[in-house]
Scaffold this active site. Structure first.
Site, PDB file in Angstrom:
ATOM      1  N   SER A  99       0.837  -1.200   0.000  1.00 19.15           N
ATOM      2  CA  SER A  99       0.000   0.000   0.000  1.00 19.15           C
ATOM      3  C   SER A  99       0.868   1.245   0.000  1.00 19.15           C
ATOM      4  O   SER A  99       1.985   1.243   0.555  1.00 19.15           O
ATOM      5  CB  SER A  99      -0.860  -0.022   1.269  1.00 19.15           C
ATOM      6  OG  SER A  99      -1.449   1.233   1.489  1.00 19.15           O
ATOM      7  N   TYR A 108      -2.291  -1.291  10.793  1.00 19.76           N
ATOM      8  CA  TYR A 108      -2.466  -1.827   9.433  1.00 19.76           C
ATOM      9  C   TYR A 108      -1.278  -1.440   8.555  1.00 19.76           C
ATOM     10  O   TYR A 108      -0.689  -2.279   7.868  1.00 19.76           O
ATOM     11  CB  TYR A 108      -3.778  -1.288   8.828  1.00 19.76           C
ATOM     12  CG  TYR A 108      -3.853  -1.482   7.340  1.00 19.76           C
ATOM     13  CD1 TYR A 108      -4.050  -2.749   6.780  1.00 19.76           C
ATOM     14  CD2 TYR A 108      -3.697  -0.401   6.455  1.00 19.76           C
ATOM     15  CE1 TYR A 108      -4.093  -2.921   5.406  1.00 19.76           C
ATOM     16  CE2 TYR A 108      -3.738  -0.569   5.090  1.00 19.76           C
ATOM     17  CZ  TYR A 108      -3.936  -1.826   4.564  1.00 19.76           C
ATOM     18  OH  TYR A 108      -3.964  -1.996   3.198  1.00 19.76           O
ATOM     19  N   LYS A 137       1.911  -3.745   6.549  1.00 27.00           N
ATOM     20  CA  LYS A 137       2.383  -3.684   5.150  1.00 27.00           C
ATOM     21  C   LYS A 137       3.890  -3.409   5.124  1.00 27.00           C
ATOM     22  O   LYS A 137       4.636  -4.034   4.365  1.00 27.00           O
ATOM     23  CB  LYS A 137       1.633  -2.591   4.381  1.00 27.00           C
ATOM     24  CG  LYS A 137       0.144  -2.857   4.219  1.00 27.00           C
ATOM     25  CD  LYS A 137      -0.119  -4.116   3.414  1.00 27.00           C
ATOM     26  CE  LYS A 137      -1.578  -4.423   3.245  1.00 27.00           C
ATOM     27  NZ  LYS A 137      -1.838  -5.784   2.755  1.00 27.00           N
TER      28      LYS A 137
HETATM   29  P1  NAD Z   1     -10.927  -7.387   0.959  1.00 20.79           P
HETATM   30  O1  NAD Z   1     -11.175  -7.372   2.418  1.00 20.79           O
HETATM   31  O2  NAD Z   1     -12.098  -7.217   0.049  1.00 20.79           O
HETATM   32  O3  NAD Z   1     -10.141  -8.706   0.545  1.00 20.79           O
HETATM   33  C1  NAD Z   1      -9.269  -9.379   1.426  1.00 20.79           C
HETATM   34  C2  NAD Z   1      -9.732 -10.820   1.497  1.00 20.79           C
HETATM   35  O4  NAD Z   1      -8.873 -11.551   2.353  1.00 20.79           O
HETATM   36  C3  NAD Z   1     -11.152 -10.948   2.057  1.00 20.79           C
HETATM   37  O5  NAD Z   1     -11.920 -11.684   1.126  1.00 20.79           O
HETATM   38  C4  NAD Z   1     -10.965 -11.711   3.363  1.00 20.79           C
HETATM   39  O6  NAD Z   1     -12.055 -12.574   3.620  1.00 20.79           O
HETATM   40  C5  NAD Z   1      -9.673 -12.458   3.109  1.00 20.79           C
HETATM   41  N1  NAD Z   1      -8.857 -12.811   4.283  1.00 20.79           N
HETATM   42  C6  NAD Z   1      -8.426 -12.005   5.289  1.00 20.79           C
HETATM   43  N2  NAD Z   1      -7.654 -12.707   6.130  1.00 20.79           N
HETATM   44  C7  NAD Z   1      -7.577 -13.975   5.651  1.00 20.79           C
HETATM   45  C8  NAD Z   1      -6.911 -15.162   6.074  1.00 20.79           C
HETATM   46  N3  NAD Z   1      -6.161 -15.195   7.177  1.00 20.79           N
HETATM   47  N4  NAD Z   1      -7.083 -16.283   5.334  1.00 20.79           N
HETATM   48  C9  NAD Z   1      -7.848 -16.280   4.229  1.00 20.79           C
HETATM   49  N5  NAD Z   1      -8.492 -15.190   3.771  1.00 20.79           N
HETATM   50  C10 NAD Z   1      -8.341 -14.056   4.482  1.00 20.79           C
HETATM   51  O7  NAD Z   1      -9.826  -6.267   0.652  1.00 20.79           O
HETATM   52  P2  NAD Z   1      -9.292  -5.700  -0.723  1.00 20.79           P
HETATM   53  O8  NAD Z   1      -9.678  -4.267  -0.806  1.00 20.79           O
HETATM   54  O9  NAD Z   1      -9.631  -6.626  -1.830  1.00 20.79           O
HETATM   55  O10 NAD Z   1      -7.730  -5.722  -0.428  1.00 20.79           O
HETATM   56  C11 NAD Z   1      -6.905  -6.794  -0.831  1.00 20.79           C
HETATM   57  C12 NAD Z   1      -5.496  -6.543  -0.313  1.00 20.79           C
HETATM   58  O11 NAD Z   1      -5.038  -5.284  -0.815  1.00 20.79           O
HETATM   59  C13 NAD Z   1      -5.396  -6.445   1.209  1.00 20.79           C
HETATM   60  O12 NAD Z   1      -4.188  -7.046   1.619  1.00 20.79           O
HETATM   61  C14 NAD Z   1      -5.347  -4.955   1.462  1.00 20.79           C
HETATM   62  O13 NAD Z   1      -4.674  -4.648   2.650  1.00 20.79           O
HETATM   63  C15 NAD Z   1      -4.577  -4.469   0.249  1.00 20.79           C
HETATM   64  N6  NAD Z   1      -4.825  -3.051  -0.065  1.00 20.79           N
HETATM   65  C16 NAD Z   1      -6.113  -2.626  -0.276  1.00 20.79           C
HETATM   66  C17 NAD Z   1      -6.354  -1.280  -0.530  1.00 20.79           C
HETATM   67  C18 NAD Z   1      -7.762  -0.782  -0.746  1.00 20.79           C
HETATM   68  O14 NAD Z   1      -7.970   0.439  -0.691  1.00 20.79           O
HETATM   69  N7  NAD Z   1      -8.754  -1.642  -0.994  1.00 20.79           N
HETATM   70  C19 NAD Z   1      -5.280  -0.365  -0.578  1.00 20.79           C
HETATM   71  C20 NAD Z   1      -3.979  -0.840  -0.384  1.00 20.79           C
HETATM   72  C21 NAD Z   1      -3.777  -2.190  -0.126  1.00 20.79           C
HETATM   73  N1  UFG Z   2     -13.112  11.441   2.849  1.00 20.99           N
HETATM   74  C1  UFG Z   2     -14.151  12.316   3.061  1.00 20.99           C
HETATM   75  N2  UFG Z   2     -15.330  11.793   3.514  1.00 20.99           N
HETATM   76  C2  UFG Z   2     -15.515  10.463   3.761  1.00 20.99           C
HETATM   77  C3  UFG Z   2     -14.439   9.580   3.527  1.00 20.99           C
HETATM   78  C4  UFG Z   2     -13.233  10.109   3.073  1.00 20.99           C
HETATM   79  O1  UFG Z   2     -14.031  13.519   2.854  1.00 20.99           O
HETATM   80  O2  UFG Z   2     -16.601  10.058   4.187  1.00 20.99           O
HETATM   81  C5  UFG Z   2     -11.842  11.983   2.340  1.00 20.99           C
HETATM   82  C6  UFG Z   2     -10.677  11.712   3.286  1.00 20.99           C
HETATM   83  O3  UFG Z   2     -10.596  12.712   4.260  1.00 20.99           O
HETATM   84  C7  UFG Z   2      -9.502  11.721   2.298  1.00 20.99           C
HETATM   85  C8  UFG Z   2     -10.106  11.206   0.980  1.00 20.99           C
HETATM   86  O4  UFG Z   2     -11.518  11.343   1.125  1.00 20.99           O
HETATM   87  O5  UFG Z   2      -9.105  13.038   2.093  1.00 20.99           O
HETATM   88  C9  UFG Z   2      -9.784   9.759   0.693  1.00 20.99           C
HETATM   89  O6  UFG Z   2     -10.099   8.999   1.873  1.00 20.99           O
HETATM   90  P1  UFG Z   2     -10.169   7.408   1.839  1.00 20.99           P
HETATM   91  O7  UFG Z   2     -10.533   6.968   3.216  1.00 20.99           O
HETATM   92  O8  UFG Z   2     -11.021   6.953   0.714  1.00 20.99           O
HETATM   93  O9  UFG Z   2      -8.685   6.989   1.445  1.00 20.99           O
HETATM   94  P2  UFG Z   2      -7.311   7.273   2.208  1.00 20.99           P
HETATM   95  O10 UFG Z   2      -6.441   7.959   1.204  1.00 20.99           O
HETATM   96  O11 UFG Z   2      -7.486   7.924   3.506  1.00 20.99           O
HETATM   97  O12 UFG Z   2      -6.859   5.801   2.543  1.00 20.99           O
HETATM   98  C10 UFG Z   2      -6.391   4.946   1.538  1.00 20.99           C
HETATM   99  C11 UFG Z   2      -6.700   3.478   1.841  1.00 20.99           C
HETATM  100  C12 UFG Z   2      -5.898   2.974   3.018  1.00 20.99           C
HETATM  101  C13 UFG Z   2      -4.455   3.347   2.895  1.00 20.99           C
HETATM  102  C14 UFG Z   2      -4.306   4.826   2.635  1.00 20.99           C
HETATM  103  C15 UFG Z   2      -2.897   5.254   2.404  1.00 20.99           C
HETATM  104  O13 UFG Z   2      -8.074   3.289   2.093  1.00 20.99           O
HETATM  105  O14 UFG Z   2      -5.984   1.559   3.034  1.00 20.99           O
HETATM  106  O15 UFG Z   2      -5.041   5.170   1.439  1.00 20.99           O
HETATM  107  O16 UFG Z   2      -2.404   4.669   1.258  1.00 20.99           O
HETATM  108  F1  UFG Z   2      -3.802   3.035   4.035  1.00 20.99           F
END
Ligand code: NAD
Ligand code: UFG
Length: 338
Positions: A125, A150, A154
């Site tokens: 991330s 979290y 990472k």
């Molecule tokens: P998500 O929660 O939809 O998917 C993660 C999946 O992992 C889920 O289906 C959950 O059931 C499964 N899981 C969790 N722990 C487990 C375990 N121990 N064994 C088996 N399954 C398990 O999340 P996502 O948005 O698809 O994110 C996927 C990956 O990307 C995550 O590692 C997350 O941290 C990373 N990531 C996501 C974002 C984002 O904004 N969505 C940003 C940066 C990184």
């Molecule tokens: N925001 C609002 N209103 C809301 C939700 C969010 O104004 O109801 C704003 C936040 O203040 C921020 C922007 O929208 O300025 C984006 O917020 P998000 O929560 O969508 O995303 P972030 O950038 O805060 O977080 C994301 C991922 C995290 C990761 C982080 C840093 O969700 O997993 O980027 O990479 F850790």
């Protein structure tokens, strides 16, 4: 063609990546404990792609299960999505986050090595970057100073993978640092629909748009940005998914690699710009009000996307309008079901 195991494959990014991989001719196997997703997403992928996706329901921390999967399936590459991912929740439940995210990674790498499966793509991330860096994040910049457990998982898992690549030279790794993934597959059958009240911006907007939530709170309009609202690098989840297919191809061609790669569009978009784009793309008005700043938010950060282009040949293809249209279509379909 190769066979790719997706840990956490029924989740938001995993299910979209399953589509991209199948489209580019790979086979897909999934393991997920369904802690934050439903099996339905993979069933939808199977229907969409007219393909079979062997799916194991269980925990990646379960070494017996992982050994069984690597014995039953001839896996070429693993994409490790499985993990807990809620920033706020991780502050209140650090033990759960460290245990789940670390143990699943340790068991996974151990069982991979035991079965001579040497290629791993890890879901990292943009949160690993030290907040004190310049807003345009480049891979060589300092990491750390994470704002929550979290983020530290990472940061640490990246280090674990680097250490393993050093100790076990047969291991090849790509760590993809995602910026802000949003949107849904254009079919509207898979997408992101978090339980409870969403924390992230796009899922919140989606729920306001279908009337599930009353209005959006925009956290802060006095930041040092052009319109006073925070700037992020939003990436369509289908573009992000395509980056994973390219990362698999890269791993299969590059022995001994261990790379961190940003996956973003390379462009910053403000909260206000996203709201306006959503209204325009979907021909509607969104109710919103300005609210105080949210603790821990940085005013602005976005990806330098050069390394992804140079190493993977990756470039985003979908626009902010595509993200907004596809996110809304998915939410509308979901509210029809609820
Ligand atoms: P998500 O929660 O939809 O998917 C993660 C999946 O992992 C889920 O289906 C959950 O059931 C499964 N899981 C969790 N722990 C487990 C375990 N121990 N064994 C088996 N399954 C398990 O999340 P996502 O948005 O698809 O994110 C996927 C990956 O990307 C995550 O590692 C997350 O941290 C990373 N990531 C996501 C974002 C984002 O904004 N969505 C940003 C940066 C990184
Ligand atoms: N925001 C609002 N209103 C809301 C939700 C969010 O104004 O109801 C704003 C936040 O203040 C921020 C922007 O929208 O300025 C984006 O917020 P998000 O929560 O969508 O995303 P972030 O950038 O805060 O977080 C994301 C991922 C995290 C990761 C982080 C840093 O969700 O997993 O980027 O990479 F850790």
């Amino acid at each position: 063609m190769s066979r790719v195991l997706l840990t956490g494959g029924t989740g938001y990014i995993g299910s979209h990546t399953a589509v991209s991989l199948l489209e580019s001719g790979h086979e897909v196997v999934v393991v997920d404990n369904l802690v934050n997703s439903k099996i339905d997403s993979i069933r939808e992928v199977e229907k969409l792609m007219n393909a079979k996706v062997p799916t194991y329901i269980g925990d990646v921390q379960d070494e017996q299960l992982m050994n069984r999967i690597f014995t039953e399936q001839h896996i070429d590459v693993v994409i490790h999505f499985a993990g807990l991912k809620a920033v706020g929740e991780s502050v209140h439940k650090p033990l759960e986050y460290y245990q789940n995210n670390f143990d699943s990674t340790l068991v996974l790498i151990r069982t991979m090595l035991a079965h001579q499966v040497n290629n791993i793509v890890f879901s990292s991330s943009a949160t690993v970057y030290d907040p004190a860096n310049d807003p345009e994040r480049v891979e060589g910049m300092p990491v750390g100073n994470c704002s929550c457990p979290y983020g530290w998982t990472k940061f640490m898992i990246e280090q674990i993978i680097r250490d393993c690549c050093h100790a076990y030279p047969q291991l090849n790794a790509v760590m993809l640092r995602y910026f802000n993934p949003v949107g849904a597959h254009p079919s509207g059958v898979i997408g992101e629909n978090p339980l409870g009240i969403p924390n992230n911006l796009m899922p919140y907007i989606q729920q306001v748009a279908v009337g599930k939530l009353d209005h959006l709170n925009i956290f802060g309009n006095d930041y040092p940005t052009p319109d006073g609202t925070c700037v992020r690098d939003y990436i369509h989840v289908c573009d992000l998914a395509d980056a994973h297919a390219l990362a698999c191809d890269y791993l299969l061609k590059h022995e001994g690699c261990c790379q961190e790669i940003n996956i973003g569009s390379g462009h910053g978009v403000s909260v206000m710009e996203l709201v306006t784009a959503f209204e325009k793309a979907n021909n509607m008005k969104l109710a919103y009000q300005f609210a105080p700043r949210r603790e821990g938010d940085l005013p602005i950060f976005f990806a330098n996307a050069d390394k992804a282009r140079e190493l993977l040949g990756f470039k985003t293809r979908r626009s902010v309008e595509d993200m907004c249209r596809d996110a809304y279509r998915y939410q509308q379909k979901q509210s029809g079901k609820e």
